[in-house]
Scaffold this motif. Structure first.
Motif, PDB file in Angstrom:
ATOM      1  N   THR A  49       0.837  -1.212   0.000  1.00  0.00           N
ATOM      2  CA  THR A  49       0.000   0.000   0.000  1.00  0.00           C
ATOM      3  C   THR A  49       0.866   1.255   0.000  1.00  0.00           C
ATOM      4  O   THR A  49       0.438   2.308  -0.453  1.00  0.00           O
ATOM      5  N   ILE A  50       2.101   1.150   0.491  1.00  0.00           N
ATOM      6  CA  ILE A  50       2.988   2.315   0.551  1.00  0.00           C
ATOM      7  C   ILE A  50       3.530   2.656  -0.840  1.00  0.00           C
ATOM      8  O   ILE A  50       3.654   3.823  -1.197  1.00  0.00           O
ATOM      9  N   ILE A  51       3.854   1.636  -1.638  1.00  0.00           N
ATOM     10  CA  ILE A  51       4.512   1.914  -2.922  1.00  0.00           C
ATOM     11  C   ILE A  51       3.550   2.001  -4.100  1.00  0.00           C
ATOM     12  O   ILE A  51       3.961   2.283  -5.204  1.00  0.00           O
ATOM     13  N   LYS A  52       2.255   1.734  -3.892  1.00  0.00           N
ATOM     14  CA  LYS A  52       1.313   1.709  -5.011  1.00  0.00           C
ATOM     15  C   LYS A  52       1.338   2.998  -5.820  1.00  0.00           C
ATOM     16  O   LYS A  52       1.269   4.080  -5.267  1.00  0.00           O
ATOM     17  N   LYS A  53       1.447   2.856  -7.143  1.00  0.00           N
ATOM     18  CA  LYS A  53       1.421   4.008  -8.041  1.00  0.00           C
ATOM     19  C   LYS A  53       0.550   3.646  -9.247  1.00  0.00           C
ATOM     20  O   LYS A  53       0.383   2.469  -9.567  1.00  0.00           O
ATOM     21  N   ASP A  54       0.039   4.675  -9.904  1.00  0.00           N
ATOM     22  CA  ASP A  54      -0.883   4.445 -11.033  1.00  0.00           C
ATOM     23  C   ASP A  54      -0.250   3.645 -12.160  1.00  0.00           C
ATOM     24  O   ASP A  54      -0.883   2.823 -12.787  1.00  0.00           O
ATOM     25  N   ASP A  55       1.033   3.912 -12.428  1.00  0.00           N
ATOM     26  CA  ASP A  55       1.652   3.316 -13.619  1.00  0.00           C
ATOM     27  C   ASP A  55       2.470   2.066 -13.280  1.00  0.00           C
ATOM     28  O   ASP A  55       3.401   1.719 -13.977  1.00  0.00           O
ATOM     29  N   MET A  56       2.134   1.408 -12.177  1.00  0.00           N
ATOM     30  CA  MET A  56       2.946   0.279 -11.724  1.00  0.00           C
ATOM     31  C   MET A  56       2.097  -0.979 -11.581  1.00  0.00           C
ATOM     32  O   MET A  56       0.950  -0.912 -11.158  1.00  0.00           O
ATOM     33  N   GLU A  57       2.649  -2.106 -11.969  1.00  0.00           N
ATOM     34  CA  GLU A  57       1.981  -3.399 -11.779  1.00  0.00           C
ATOM     35  C   GLU A  57       2.520  -4.018 -10.491  1.00  0.00           C
ATOM     36  O   GLU A  57       3.734  -4.084 -10.289  1.00  0.00           O
ATOM     37  N   LEU A  58       1.619  -4.488  -9.626  1.00  0.00           N
ATOM     38  CA  LEU A  58       2.039  -5.034  -8.325  1.00  0.00           C
ATOM     39  C   LEU A  58       1.424  -6.408  -8.105  1.00  0.00           C
ATOM     40  O   LEU A  58       0.232  -6.606  -8.308  1.00  0.00           O
ATOM     41  N   ILE A  59       2.269  -7.366  -7.715  1.00  0.00           N
ATOM     42  CA  ILE A  59       1.783  -8.676  -7.267  1.00  0.00           C
ATOM     43  C   ILE A  59       2.320  -8.869  -5.851  1.00  0.00           C
ATOM     44  O   ILE A  59       3.516  -8.723  -5.609  1.00  0.00           O
ATOM     45  N   GLU A  60       1.426  -9.168  -4.911  1.00  0.00           N
ATOM     46  CA  GLU A  60       1.852  -9.374  -3.521  1.00  0.00           C
ATOM     47  C   GLU A  60       1.813 -10.860  -3.174  1.00  0.00           C
ATOM     48  O   GLU A  60       0.858 -11.553  -3.510  1.00  0.00           O
ATOM     49  N   ILE A  61       2.863 -11.326  -2.518  1.00  0.00           N
ATOM     50  CA  ILE A  61       2.921 -12.715  -2.042  1.00  0.00           C
ATOM     51  C   ILE A  61       3.198 -12.654  -0.547  1.00  0.00           C
ATOM     52  O   ILE A  61       4.278 -12.234  -0.120  1.00  0.00           O
ATOM     53  N   ASN A  62       2.208 -13.056   0.245  1.00  0.00           N
ATOM     54  CA  ASN A  62       2.332 -12.949   1.700  1.00  0.00           C
ATOM     55  C   ASN A  62       2.446 -14.331   2.358  1.00  0.00           C
ATOM     56  O   ASN A  62       2.473 -15.347   1.689  1.00  0.00           O
ATOM     57  N   ARG A  63       2.542 -14.330   3.666  1.00  0.00           N
ATOM     58  CA  ARG A  63       2.575 -15.541   4.499  1.00  0.00           C
ATOM     59  C   ARG A  63       3.841 -16.376   4.338  1.00  0.00           C
ATOM     60  O   ARG A  63       3.776 -17.586   4.208  1.00  0.00           O
ATOM     61  N   GLY A  64       4.989 -15.745   4.322  1.00  0.00           N
ATOM     62  CA  GLY A  64       6.226 -16.531   4.281  1.00  0.00           C
ATOM     63  C   GLY A  64       7.245 -15.951   3.311  1.00  0.00           C
ATOM     64  O   GLY A  64       7.045 -14.891   2.736  1.00  0.00           O
ATOM     65  N   SER A  65       8.348 -16.683   3.125  1.00  0.00           N
ATOM     66  CA  SER A  65       9.408 -16.251   2.213  1.00  0.00           C
ATOM     67  C   SER A  65       9.222 -16.904   0.850  1.00  0.00           C
ATOM     68  O   SER A  65       8.964 -18.111   0.761  1.00  0.00           O
ATOM     69  N   ILE A  66       9.408 -16.127  -0.224  1.00  0.00           N
ATOM     70  CA  ILE A  66       9.274 -16.674  -1.582  1.00  0.00           C
ATOM     71  C   ILE A  66      10.335 -17.725  -1.879  1.00  0.00           C
ATOM     72  O   ILE A  66      10.199 -18.492  -2.827  1.00  0.00           O
TER      73      ILE A  66
END
Length: 310
Positions: A49-66
């Motif tokens: 939520t801190i880095i969200k920008k209009d021209d950016m694609e975001l995929i979040e992976i939670n609950r552990g280390s990738i």
């Protein structure tokens, strides 16, 4: 032949300043197609939520280390999905507890699925100038992140003296004697690493990661509906911070919504215009589930109103 996507991995222990660094990089790339894969240990993503920008694609992976087998498939799928979106740059911000030693396995898996979609451009490790010398003594992850990086950025140098900075640099050199070392003030670098070839002398191999489902730290989310004073929240955090690797979130205080960030002994509050349905703190425990009882008793004693912990 179409251009490959430049892929950067961003590592660094909890609270070292990865998100601040990434925010500044994204600001410098406003006219470019940029994707971010954000990995957090908690069930709730705070940094996205801190880095969200209009021209950016975001995929979040939670609950552990990738890099743990528990999220391996999610990470590979996210890389494949980003490759399909035709980005110029993709930044992977790994969890502060991530051990990236096995990054090669993921790059191989994506290559099998998508061919040469990515130009892996290196791992950048953010080192917390204030807390590093203490962390390196008792947290293996900090050493692994340093060992497997191509550029080291020391953050928070405005908060340490020259003697401490020199000790930090010399300790880094003991672990990784090849990566370039740069310093950042408020997450800003003096030069543009995007124009450099960090992989010119790629000395980093692939090893098994130490991240596993068995040693995954306990992460809890405290949710509160209502407003409390900064004084009470500080008193509560002071009681539990010694047993926490990291505490962060958004909280409604008497002066409005605040972004809360706790690293080591330091508690930072920053006013924000991001309003959430509820106040939330993500707490990463050093002592496993044993932290649950102290959280409840400290909250009851200091705040005395109902909250939820999950």
């Amino acid at each position: 032949m179409e251009n490959k996507t430049k892929l950067y991995l961003l590592t660094g222990f909890l609270g070292s300043g990865k998100t601040t660094f990434l925010t500044n990089v994204l600001n410098d790339l406003t006219d470019r197609r940029v994707g971010v894969i954000m990995n957090e240990f908690g069930k709730v993503g705070i940094d996205g939520t801190i880095i969200k920008k209009d021209d950016m694609e975001l995929i979040e992976i939670n609950r552990g280390s990738i890099f743990c087998s528990c999220l391996q498939l999610s990470f590979v799928s996210a890389l494949i999905e980003m490759a399909d979106r035709n980005m110029e740059y993709v930044f992977v911000e790994s969890s502060g507890l991530a051990d990236p030693s096995n990054i090669g396995e993921f790059l191989d898996a994506v290559q099998i699925a998508k061919g040469d979609a990515y130009d892996y451009s290196g791992a950048i490790c953010i080192v917390d100038g204030v807390n590093f010398l203490e962390q390196i003594e008792d947290i293996e992850t900090v050493e692994r992140q340093l060992k497997f990086c191509h550029l080291v950025v020391i953050s928070k140098v405005d908060l340490i003296d020259e003697e401490t900075l020199n000790k930090v640099k010399s300790k880094i050199r003991e672990i990784n004697d090849k990566a370039e070392i740069q310093i950042a003030i408020n997450g800003r670098l003096d030069y543009n690493f995007l124009e450099k070839n960090l992989m010119e002398d790629d000395w980093v191999g692939t090893e098994d990661t130490t991240n596993s489902p068995e040693n995954k730290p306990k992460t809890l989310t405290l949710t509160y509906n209502g407003e409390i004073t900064k004084e009470k929240l500080t008193q509560f955090i002071d009681t539990i911070k010694k047993d926490s690797y990291r505490i962060k979130g958004f909280f409604k205080l008497e002066d409005g919504w605040n972004q809360v960030d706790v690293v080591g002994k330091r508690i930072d509050y920053k006013a924000t215009d991001k309003e959430e349905p509820d106040s939330q703190l993500v707490i990463i425990s050093k002592i496993g589930p044993q932290i649950i009882r102290p959280i409840f008793s400290a909250w009851e004693e200091i705040v005395g109103k109902e909250m939820k912990l999950r």
